[in-house]
Enzyme design. Sequence first.
Site, PDB file in Angstrom:
ATOM      1  N   HIS A   1       0.864  -1.194   0.000  1.00 26.03           N
ATOM      2  CA  HIS A   1       0.000   0.000   0.000  1.00 26.03           C
ATOM      3  C   HIS A   1       0.897   1.240   0.000  1.00 26.03           C
ATOM      4  O   HIS A   1       1.714   1.395  -0.886  1.00 26.03           O
ATOM      5  CB  HIS A   1      -0.941  -0.094   1.213  1.00 26.03           C
ATOM      6  CG  HIS A   1      -2.051   0.914   1.258  1.00 26.03           C
ATOM      7  ND1 HIS A   1      -2.410   1.733   0.223  1.00 26.03           N
ATOM      8  CD2 HIS A   1      -2.921   1.213   2.268  1.00 26.03           C
ATOM      9  CE1 HIS A   1      -3.437   2.491   0.577  1.00 26.03           C
ATOM     10  NE2 HIS A   1      -3.765   2.200   1.826  1.00 26.03           N
TER      11      HIS A   1
ATOM     12  N   HIS B   1      -2.416  -2.141  -9.683  1.00 23.46           N
ATOM     13  CA  HIS B   1      -3.413  -1.505  -8.808  1.00 23.46           C
ATOM     14  C   HIS B   1      -4.684  -2.336  -8.818  1.00 23.46           C
ATOM     15  O   HIS B   1      -5.034  -2.919  -9.849  1.00 23.46           O
ATOM     16  CB  HIS B   1      -3.739  -0.096  -9.320  1.00 23.46           C
ATOM     17  CG  HIS B   1      -4.350   0.767  -8.281  1.00 23.46           C
ATOM     18  ND1 HIS B   1      -5.690   0.715  -7.990  1.00 23.46           N
ATOM     19  CD2 HIS B   1      -3.808   1.668  -7.440  1.00 23.46           C
ATOM     20  CE1 HIS B   1      -5.958   1.569  -7.020  1.00 23.46           C
ATOM     21  NE2 HIS B   1      -4.827   2.162  -6.657  1.00 23.46           N
TER      22      HIS B   1
ATOM     23  N   ASP C   1       2.651   5.488  -6.507  1.00 23.04           N
ATOM     24  CA  ASP C   1       3.908   5.362  -5.746  1.00 23.04           C
ATOM     25  C   ASP C   1       5.148   5.260  -6.625  1.00 23.04           C
ATOM     26  O   ASP C   1       6.262   5.267  -6.105  1.00 23.04           O
ATOM     27  CB  ASP C   1       3.817   4.124  -4.847  1.00 23.04           C
ATOM     28  CG  ASP C   1       2.825   4.340  -3.723  1.00 23.04           C
ATOM     29  OD1 ASP C   1       1.918   3.507  -3.554  1.00 23.04           O
ATOM     30  OD2 ASP C   1       2.936   5.378  -3.057  1.00 23.04           O
TER      31      ASP C   1
HETATM   32  C1  SDX Z   1      -1.488   2.180  -3.321  1.00 20.52           C
HETATM   33  O1  SDX Z   1      -6.195   0.786  -3.326  1.00 20.52           O
HETATM   34  C2  SDX Z   1      -5.716   1.957  -3.508  1.00 20.52           C
HETATM   35  O2  SDX Z   1      -6.349   2.861  -4.004  1.00 20.52           O
HETATM   36  C3  SDX Z   1      -4.284   2.135  -3.062  1.00 20.52           C
HETATM   37  C4  SDX Z   1      -3.643   3.458  -3.423  1.00 20.52           C
HETATM   38  C5  SDX Z   1      -4.269   4.617  -2.676  1.00 20.52           C
HETATM   39  O3  SDX Z   1      -4.186   5.741  -3.175  1.00 20.52           O
HETATM   40  O4  SDX Z   1      -4.754   4.390  -1.543  1.00 20.52           O
HETATM   41  O5  SDX Z   1      -3.765   3.685  -4.807  1.00 20.52           O
HETATM   42  C6  SDX Z   1      -2.158   3.478  -3.055  1.00 20.52           C
HETATM   43  O6  SDX Z   1      -1.433   1.353  -2.465  1.00 20.52           O
HETATM   44  C7  SDX Z   1      -0.932   1.928  -4.710  1.00 20.52           C
HETATM   45  C8  SDX Z   1      -0.351   0.489  -4.859  1.00 20.52           C
HETATM   46  C9  SDX Z   1       1.066   0.520  -4.297  1.00 20.52           C
HETATM   47  N1  SDX Z   1       1.585  -0.867  -4.247  1.00 20.52           N
HETATM   48  C10 SDX Z   1       2.547  -1.282  -5.081  1.00 20.52           C
HETATM   49  O7  SDX Z   1       3.020  -0.592  -5.991  1.00 20.52           O
HETATM   50  C11 SDX Z   1       3.052  -2.690  -4.793  1.00 20.52           C
HETATM   51  C12 SDX Z   1       3.150  -3.482  -6.093  1.00 20.52           C
HETATM   52  N2  SDX Z   1       1.781  -3.711  -6.602  1.00 20.52           N
HETATM   53  C13 SDX Z   1       1.106  -4.839  -6.140  1.00 20.52           C
HETATM   54  O8  SDX Z   1       1.607  -5.650  -5.177  1.00 20.52           O
HETATM   55  C14 SDX Z   1      -0.329  -5.030  -6.588  1.00 20.52           C
HETATM   56  O9  SDX Z   1      -0.433  -4.582  -7.869  1.00 20.52           O
HETATM   57  C15 SDX Z   1      -1.378  -4.377  -5.719  1.00 20.52           C
HETATM   58  C16 SDX Z   1      -1.222  -4.790  -4.300  1.00 20.52           C
HETATM   59  C17 SDX Z   1      -1.293  -2.896  -5.823  1.00 20.52           C
HETATM   60  C18 SDX Z   1      -2.731  -4.826  -6.230  1.00 20.52           C
HETATM   61  O10 SDX Z   1      -2.796  -6.170  -6.015  1.00 20.52           O
HETATM   62  P1  SDX Z   1      -4.083  -7.035  -6.438  1.00 20.52           P
HETATM   63  O11 SDX Z   1      -5.158  -6.186  -7.005  1.00 20.52           O
HETATM   64  O12 SDX Z   1      -4.439  -7.907  -5.284  1.00 20.52           O
HETATM   65  O13 SDX Z   1      -3.539  -7.853  -7.640  1.00 20.52           O
HETATM   66  P2  SDX Z   1      -2.775  -9.226  -7.522  1.00 20.52           P
HETATM   67  O14 SDX Z   1      -1.696  -9.131  -6.466  1.00 20.52           O
HETATM   68  O15 SDX Z   1      -3.786 -10.309  -7.408  1.00 20.52           O
HETATM   69  O16 SDX Z   1      -2.039  -9.290  -8.938  1.00 20.52           O
HETATM   70  C19 SDX Z   1      -2.734  -9.746 -10.088  1.00 20.52           C
HETATM   71  C20 SDX Z   1      -1.610 -10.328 -10.949  1.00 20.52           C
HETATM   72  C21 SDX Z   1      -0.800 -11.395 -10.218  1.00 20.52           C
HETATM   73  O17 SDX Z   1      -0.222 -12.218 -11.225  1.00 20.52           O
HETATM   74  P3  SDX Z   1      -0.856 -13.693 -11.473  1.00 20.52           P
HETATM   75  O18 SDX Z   1      -1.011 -14.339 -10.099  1.00 20.52           O
HETATM   76  O19 SDX Z   1      -2.218 -13.400 -12.125  1.00 20.52           O
HETATM   77  O20 SDX Z   1       0.102 -14.366 -12.384  1.00 20.52           O
HETATM   78  O21 SDX Z   1      -0.649  -9.311 -11.291  1.00 20.52           O
HETATM   79  C22 SDX Z   1       0.601  -9.625 -10.706  1.00 20.52           C
HETATM   80  C23 SDX Z   1       0.331 -10.645  -9.599  1.00 20.52           C
HETATM   81  O22 SDX Z   1       1.483 -11.452  -9.402  1.00 20.52           O
HETATM   82  N3  SDX Z   1       1.112  -8.390 -10.154  1.00 20.52           N
HETATM   83  C24 SDX Z   1       2.376  -8.004 -10.232  1.00 20.52           C
HETATM   84  C25 SDX Z   1       2.402  -6.734  -9.660  1.00 20.52           C
HETATM   85  N4  SDX Z   1       1.184  -6.387  -9.238  1.00 20.52           N
HETATM   86  C26 SDX Z   1       0.384  -7.428  -9.526  1.00 20.52           C
HETATM   87  N5  SDX Z   1       3.473  -8.627 -10.749  1.00 20.52           N
HETATM   88  C27 SDX Z   1       4.615  -7.920 -10.666  1.00 20.52           C
HETATM   89  N6  SDX Z   1       4.735  -6.670 -10.117  1.00 20.52           N
HETATM   90  C28 SDX Z   1       3.637  -6.069  -9.623  1.00 20.52           C
HETATM   91  N7  SDX Z   1       3.751  -4.829  -9.109  1.00 20.52           N
END
Ligand code: SDX
Length: 429
Positions: free
Chosen positions: A267, A306, A362
Site C-alpha cells: 500500500h 493496482h 507510488d
Molecule cells: C497504493 O487501493 C488503492 O487505491 C491504493 C492506493 C491509494 O491511493 O490508496 O492507490 C495506493 O497502495 C498503490 C499500490 C502501491 N503498491 C505497489 O506498488 C506494490 C506493487 N503492486 C502490487 O503488489 C499489486 O499490484 C497491488 C497490491 C497494488 C494490487 O494487487 P491485487 O489487485 O491484489 O492484484 P494481484 O496481487 O492479485 O495481482 C494480479 C496479478 C498477479 O499475477 P498472477 O497471479 O495473475 O500471475 O498481477 C501480478 C500478480 O502477481 N502483479 C504483479 C504486480 N502487481 C500485480 N506482478 C509484478 N509486479 C507487480 N507490481
Amino acid sequence: MTDSLTVRDNRTGVEYEVPITDGAIRASEFGKIRTDEDEPGLAVYDPGFTNTASCRSSITYIDGDKGILEYRGYPIEQLAEQSTFLEVAYLLIHGSLPTKAEYDAWEHEITFHTFVHENIKSFMQGFRYDAHPMGMLMASVGALSTFYPDASNIADADIRNLQIVRMIAKMPTLGAWAYRHAQGKPYIYPDNDLSYTGNFLSMLFKMSETKYAGDERIVKALDTLLILHADHEQNCSANAVRSVGSSQVDPYSAVAAGVGALYGPLHGGANEAVLKMLKRIGSKENIPAFIEGVKAGDERLMGFGHRVYKNYDPRAKLIKKACDDVFEVTGVNPLLEIAQELEKIALEDEYFVKRKLYPNVDFYSGLIYEALEFPPEMFTVLFAIGRTPGWLAQWLELVQDKEQKIARPKQIYTGERRLDFVPAAQRWA
Ligand code: SDX
C-alpha cells in the site's frame, strides 16, 4: 426485463428474486437461500474484498479502466493544477468548495491547531534513534486520543469537527518531529506565519535561521503531491479506518489504524520500496535481468499495478509532471532514468500488458521525495499527511451513515470440530 437476478438453488429447486441496485446486490439476499430452515443461509466469500462494496460514498469516484479520479466530482487534474491542499481538504470533509469566509475560517482553525501537547515530545523521544517514522506516527496519532478524551463523543458534530481540524493540523507536526527524531535534530515548533505546506517544510528543515523560507516551487510541488494523495475511496487504509471506526471508537484510534495499514509495502509503503528497488537495479543495463526476476516471481515491480486502475494511474502522470518542477530546483534525480526505462519496458512487455500493470501513485513520488532530501523511511509519512483529510472524510461519512453497523465479517470454517480435551499430564505422560 427488471433490475434483478433470478437465482435458482439447484439443491432445492427453489428460485429467488434478488434485486439489483446501483450495480450491486445485497449480500444479505443470499442469506435467505438455504436448504433447510435451521441451516445458515448462503454467505459470499471474497478474500481481500476484490468484488465487495462495503459502503455507499459520495467522496471519491474512480474509474479504473478509464484512469479517472475525482474528489467530490472534481477531476484530480483540475484540483492538482488550480487548488491547494487545504482547500481540497475542506472539499473532502465538507463536500463542497469553500466560500472565502469558509476558507479563511478553515485556514485559521487549522493554523491554530498545529501545536501538540509537550508530552508528545517526550513520548517521541522514547523511541530508538533508528525507529521507523511510520511506527512513530502510528503510535503518536493513537496517543492523541488520550490527550483529547472528549473525542470519543462521536455523536456530537462540533466535537467531530474539532478532532478533524486537530488531526489535519497536527499530522505535519507529528510527521516532522518523527523525522527530526531520526535525524537527531531539535524539534521545530509550527510557524503560524507560513502556509500549511510551508510550515511543514519549516518544521522539517529549519536549522539556526530565524525564519525558514522554502523555495516556492518546492512548496507548490509538495502541496500538489499532498493533493494527489488526499483520498482514494475504499483503499486498504480507508477500509481500516472505517472498520475500526465502525466500533464507534474515537477518530484518532481509527486514523492510527489507517496509518498502520498504509505502512505496508503493498500500500503506501510502496513508494519507499520503489526507491529501494531502483537503487538495487542500479543501472539501465540491469533492468532486463530484473524484469526476468519479476516474471519468475522472484521480484515484484513495486509502484506498478493496482486493484482498481487497469490503466495509467492519473496521479502517476501528474506526479511525473511535478518531477520536472522539483528537478528544476534540485537537479534531476539520477534514478529517474532507470524509472523511465523500467516504465518503457514494462508498458511494452506482454507479462505486464496482459496483467494491466501500469505505474501507480507510488512509482514516481519517491523520486521527488528523495530529490527533496527526504530519507526513504519518510516517504510513507508524506503519503499519510496527504491522506489524512481523506481518511477523516471517510470516517465522518461512516459515522453519519444510518445503514452502517460494526464491521464483523463471516468466515468459512476449515478447522477441527468437537475434539475431546486431553489434560497435559496425560498428553505428556
Ligand atoms: C497504493 O487501493 C488503492 O487505491 C491504493 C492506493 C491509494 O491511493 O490508496 O492507490 C495506493 O497502495 C498503490 C499500490 C502501491 N503498491 C505497489 O506498488 C506494490 C506493487 N503492486 C502490487 O503488489 C499489486 O499490484 C497491488 C497490491 C497494488 C494490487 O494487487 P491485487 O489487485 O491484489 O492484484 P494481484 O496481487 O492479485 O495481482 C494480479 C496479478 C498477479 O499475477 P498472477 O497471479 O495473475 O500471475 O498481477 C501480478 C500478480 O502477481 N502483479 C504483479 C504486480 N502487481 C500485480 N506482478 C509484478 N509486479 C507487480 N507490481
